[in-house]
Each structure stands twice: as C-alpha cells, then as structure tokens.
Motif scaffolding. Structure first.
Motif, PDB file in Angstrom:
ATOM      1  N   PHE A 246       0.638  -1.262   0.103  1.00 47.27           N
ATOM      2  CA  PHE A 246      -0.079  -0.152  -0.211  1.00 47.27           C
ATOM      3  C   PHE A 246       0.858   1.367  -0.060  1.00 47.27           C
ATOM      4  O   PHE A 246       2.047   1.221   0.321  1.00 47.27           O
ATOM      5  N   SER A 247       0.138   2.434  -0.435  1.00 48.89           N
ATOM      6  CA  SER A 247       1.050   3.555  -0.616  1.00 48.89           C
ATOM      7  C   SER A 247       1.105   4.297   0.813  1.00 48.89           C
ATOM      8  O   SER A 247       0.134   4.029   1.488  1.00 48.89           O
ATOM      9  N   LYS A 248       1.851   5.429   0.625  1.00 46.55           N
ATOM     10  CA  LYS A 248       2.012   6.203   2.024  1.00 46.55           C
ATOM     11  C   LYS A 248       1.240   7.252   2.106  1.00 46.55           C
ATOM     12  O   LYS A 248       0.885   7.920   3.102  1.00 46.55           O
ATOM     13  N   GLU A 249       0.328   7.330   1.099  1.00 48.15           N
ATOM     14  CA  GLU A 249      -0.895   8.475   0.743  1.00 48.15           C
ATOM     15  C   GLU A 249      -1.942   7.784   1.476  1.00 48.15           C
ATOM     16  O   GLU A 249      -2.437   6.843   1.019  1.00 48.15           O
ATOM     17  N   VAL A 250      -2.629   8.703   2.539  1.00 46.12           N
ATOM     18  CA  VAL A 250      -3.557   7.930   3.269  1.00 46.12           C
ATOM     19  C   VAL A 250      -4.640   8.789   3.545  1.00 46.12           C
ATOM     20  O   VAL A 250      -4.589  10.167   3.281  1.00 46.12           O
ATOM     21  N   ILE A 251      -5.651   8.414   3.622  1.00 48.96           N
ATOM     22  CA  ILE A 251      -7.130   9.257   3.821  1.00 48.96           C
ATOM     23  C   ILE A 251      -7.521   9.144   5.215  1.00 48.96           C
ATOM     24  O   ILE A 251      -7.421   7.880   5.856  1.00 48.96           O
ATOM     25  N   ARG A 252      -7.332  10.388   6.190  1.00 50.84           N
ATOM     26  CA  ARG A 252      -7.407  10.313   7.603  1.00 50.84           C
ATOM     27  C   ARG A 252      -8.800  10.829   7.811  1.00 50.84           C
ATOM     28  O   ARG A 252      -9.193  11.956   7.580  1.00 50.84           O
ATOM     29  N   VAL A 253      -9.543  10.111   8.587  1.00 49.69           N
ATOM     30  CA  VAL A 253     -10.843  10.714   8.791  1.00 49.69           C
ATOM     31  C   VAL A 253     -10.934  11.146  10.455  1.00 49.69           C
ATOM     32  O   VAL A 253     -10.436  10.112  11.067  1.00 49.69           O
ATOM     33  N   ARG A 254     -11.608  12.207  10.475  1.00 51.36           N
ATOM     34  CA  ARG A 254     -11.812  12.827  11.912  1.00 51.36           C
ATOM     35  C   ARG A 254     -13.259  12.692  12.130  1.00 51.36           C
ATOM     36  O   ARG A 254     -14.020  13.426  11.632  1.00 51.36           O
ATOM     37  N   PRO A 255     -13.628  11.735  13.118  1.00 53.19           N
ATOM     38  CA  PRO A 255     -14.930  11.369  13.501  1.00 53.19           C
ATOM     39  C   PRO A 255     -15.544  12.920  14.093  1.00 53.19           C
ATOM     40  O   PRO A 255     -15.020  13.628  14.831  1.00 53.19           O
ATOM     41  N   ARG A 256     -16.792  12.954  13.470  1.00 52.01           N
ATOM     42  CA  ARG A 256     -17.611  14.147  13.885  1.00 52.01           C
ATOM     43  C   ARG A 256     -18.887  13.565  14.519  1.00 52.01           C
ATOM     44  O   ARG A 256     -19.626  14.011  15.572  1.00 52.01           O
ATOM     45  N   ARG A 257     -19.311  12.274  14.143  1.00 52.73           N
ATOM     46  CA  ARG A 257     -20.621  11.629  14.677  1.00 52.73           C
ATOM     47  C   ARG A 257     -20.141  10.214  14.510  1.00 52.73           C
ATOM     48  O   ARG A 257     -19.856   9.693  13.674  1.00 52.73           O
ATOM     49  N   VAL A 258     -20.652   9.395  15.690  1.00 55.62           N
ATOM     50  CA  VAL A 258     -20.309   8.090  15.836  1.00 55.62           C
ATOM     51  C   VAL A 258     -21.819   7.636  16.157  1.00 55.62           C
ATOM     52  O   VAL A 258     -22.519   7.701  17.100  1.00 55.62           O
ATOM     53  N   ILE A 259     -22.066   6.217  15.300  1.00 54.45           N
ATOM     54  CA  ILE A 259     -23.525   5.516  15.336  1.00 54.45           C
ATOM     55  C   ILE A 259     -22.821   4.003  15.725  1.00 54.45           C
ATOM     56  O   ILE A 259     -22.180   3.694  14.787  1.00 54.45           O
ATOM     57  N   SER A 260     -22.952   3.196  16.556  1.00 53.33           N
ATOM     58  CA  SER A 260     -22.856   2.028  16.586  1.00 53.33           C
ATOM     59  C   SER A 260     -24.105   1.037  17.134  1.00 53.33           C
ATOM     60  O   SER A 260     -24.904   1.649  17.929  1.00 53.33           O
ATOM     61  N   TRP A 261     -24.211  -0.114  16.942  1.00 49.78           N
ATOM     62  CA  TRP A 261     -25.155  -1.049  17.231  1.00 49.78           C
ATOM     63  C   TRP A 261     -25.016  -2.450  17.573  1.00 49.78           C
ATOM     64  O   TRP A 261     -24.014  -2.891  16.869  1.00 49.78           O
ATOM     65  N   HIS A 262     -25.357  -2.915  18.580  1.00 50.46           N
ATOM     66  CA  HIS A 262     -25.427  -4.439  18.881  1.00 50.46           C
ATOM     67  C   HIS A 262     -23.852  -4.811  19.165  1.00 50.46           C
ATOM     68  O   HIS A 262     -23.490  -5.942  19.164  1.00 50.46           O
ATOM     69  N   LEU A 263     -23.177  -4.003  19.838  1.00 49.28           N
ATOM     70  CA  LEU A 263     -21.772  -3.999  20.486  1.00 49.28           C
ATOM     71  C   LEU A 263     -21.748  -4.317  22.093  1.00 49.28           C
ATOM     72  O   LEU A 263     -20.827  -5.054  22.483  1.00 49.28           O
ATOM     73  N   GLU A 264     -23.023  -3.898  22.472  1.00 47.78           N
ATOM     74  CA  GLU A 264     -23.083  -3.945  24.212  1.00 47.78           C
ATOM     75  C   GLU A 264     -24.333  -4.679  24.502  1.00 47.78           C
ATOM     76  O   GLU A 264     -25.343  -4.301  23.744  1.00 47.78           O
ATOM     77  N   ARG A 265     -24.431  -5.271  25.527  1.00 49.16           N
ATOM     78  CA  ARG A 265     -25.772  -5.940  25.891  1.00 49.16           C
ATOM     79  C   ARG A 265     -26.810  -4.909  26.575  1.00 49.16           C
ATOM     80  O   ARG A 265     -27.872  -4.965  26.356  1.00 49.16           O
ATOM     81  N   GLU A 266     -26.060  -3.852  27.125  1.00 53.71           N
ATOM     82  CA  GLU A 266     -27.349  -2.746  27.957  1.00 53.71           C
ATOM     83  C   GLU A 266     -27.867  -1.810  26.935  1.00 53.71           C
ATOM     84  O   GLU A 266     -28.965  -1.554  27.154  1.00 53.71           O
ATOM     85  N   ARG A 267     -27.478  -1.848  25.691  1.00 54.13           N
ATOM     86  CA  ARG A 267     -27.968  -0.859  24.783  1.00 54.13           C
ATOM     87  C   ARG A 267     -27.806  -1.305  23.345  1.00 54.13           C
ATOM     88  O   ARG A 267     -26.838  -1.658  22.960  1.00 54.13           O
ATOM     89  N   ASP A 268     -28.665  -1.304  22.611  1.00 57.65           N
ATOM     90  CA  ASP A 268     -28.710  -1.653  21.338  1.00 57.65           C
ATOM     91  C   ASP A 268     -28.134  -0.504  20.316  1.00 57.65           C
ATOM     92  O   ASP A 268     -27.157  -0.727  19.174  1.00 57.65           O
ATOM     93  N   LEU A 269     -28.368   0.578  20.469  1.00 50.06           N
ATOM     94  CA  LEU A 269     -27.890   1.700  19.418  1.00 50.06           C
ATOM     95  C   LEU A 269     -27.073   2.891  20.399  1.00 50.06           C
ATOM     96  O   LEU A 269     -27.778   3.204  21.415  1.00 50.06           O
ATOM     97  N   HIS A 270     -25.926   3.305  20.131  1.00 53.49           N
ATOM     98  CA  HIS A 270     -25.431   4.245  20.491  1.00 53.49           C
ATOM     99  C   HIS A 270     -25.331   5.405  19.448  1.00 53.49           C
ATOM    100  O   HIS A 270     -24.565   4.922  18.265  1.00 53.49           O
ATOM    101  N   SER A 271     -25.516   6.676  19.645  1.00 52.53           N
ATOM    102  CA  SER A 271     -25.397   7.655  18.621  1.00 52.53           C
ATOM    103  C   SER A 271     -25.102   9.083  19.398  1.00 52.53           C
ATOM    104  O   SER A 271     -25.713   9.416  20.293  1.00 52.53           O
ATOM    105  N   ARG A 272     -23.946   9.526  18.699  1.00 51.24           N
ATOM    106  CA  ARG A 272     -23.651  10.894  19.657  1.00 51.24           C
ATOM    107  C   ARG A 272     -22.741  11.677  18.537  1.00 51.24           C
ATOM    108  O   ARG A 272     -21.876  11.099  17.736  1.00 51.24           O
ATOM    109  N   THR A 273     -22.720  12.912  18.790  1.00 50.87           N
ATOM    110  CA  THR A 273     -21.605  13.765  18.006  1.00 50.87           C
ATOM    111  C   THR A 273     -20.323  13.990  19.020  1.00 50.87           C
ATOM    112  O   THR A 273     -20.479  13.924  20.237  1.00 50.87           O
ATOM    113  N   VAL A 274     -19.121  13.603  18.381  1.00 47.26           N
ATOM    114  CA  VAL A 274     -17.864  13.956  19.060  1.00 47.26           C
ATOM    115  C   VAL A 274     -17.162  15.112  18.874  1.00 47.26           C
ATOM    116  O   VAL A 274     -17.440  15.599  17.863  1.00 47.26           O
TER     117      VAL A 274
END
Length: 137
Positions: free
Chosen positions: A109-137
C-alpha cells in the motif's frame, strides 16, 4: 473520548470497512477499504496507489465522508444479539496525509492515506445494555 471501549475493541478487531465519499456528480461512492484505528481516535485508510484512486480525488474535492465497519454477530448465545448485524458508522471530515509507513500492508500500500476525523459515531449491537449508541464527538 471518541469511541466507547466496546466500539474501540470492535474496530481494532476488524480489517475491512467501507468508505463513502461524494463523487464529481454529487452522488455517493462507496468502496471497501483497509483501515487502522489510531490512538487519537482518527482512522487511516490505505490502499495500493491510493493517491490515484477516485476515493482520494473525491476527498480532495469534498472532504465529508462516512466510514462503515460492520458484520454479523457470532451465533454464540453468550454474545450480544447472536446472529444479528453489528457495526460502527463514523461520519466525519477526511484529510489527505502522507505517512512514513503505510498503516496497512506496508509492502503493497502507498504512503498517501485518507485520515478520517470523526464528528458523529453510531454503533449497534456491540453491548448488551444498549442496542444503539449515537452521538456527536
């Protein structure tokens, strides 16, 4: 903190995601990509000849992106939601950077990369206590 412990653990255990960029016609373009989660919460996306790719050129023109990592949960009843989909979606701003060592497959792979800086994160079914996490970071 950009990611919860569960999101971080999940992302560190995955190697393939999908980057969506905005193409020259204003429409979305999605591609499977290799990635690395960095200690600072950014995501580095790499590939062979990355700097000549359409996704790279799309980011040059319009840096708003969405990055998705997902899969199916194991069928093990001890896991969270056995047999369901799970994942993390990251919406953010991408920048083009050159690194000394490619974050993935340095021999290919090349040394030129695309770096993503998160602004919003949404996740689902990773933890038992909640199915969906959604937040601005």
């Amino acid at each position: 903190m950009t990611f919860t412990a569960a999101e971080r653990e999940y992302l560190l255990g995955q190697g393939l995601g999908r980057l969506s960029t905005i193409g020259p016609d204003g429409g979305p373009q999605s591609r499977p990509v290799a990635f690395r989660l960095n200690d600072d919460g950014t995501i580095d996306i790499s590939g062979p000849a990355n700097e000549t790719s359409r996704k790279y050129k799309n980011v040059q023109a319009r840096p708003e992106v969405s990055f998705l990592v997902d899969d199916m949960t194991p069928d093990d009843p001890a896991e969270v939601k056995p047999g369901w989909g799970r994942g993390v979606e990251i919406r953010g701003h991408a920048e083009l950077v050159t690194v000394e060592v490619p974050p993935v497959a340095p021999d290919y792979f090349s040394k030129e990369v695309i770096r993503v800086r998160p602004r919003r994160v949404i996740s689902w079914h990773l933890e038992r206590e909640r199915d969906l996490h959604s937040r601005t970071v």
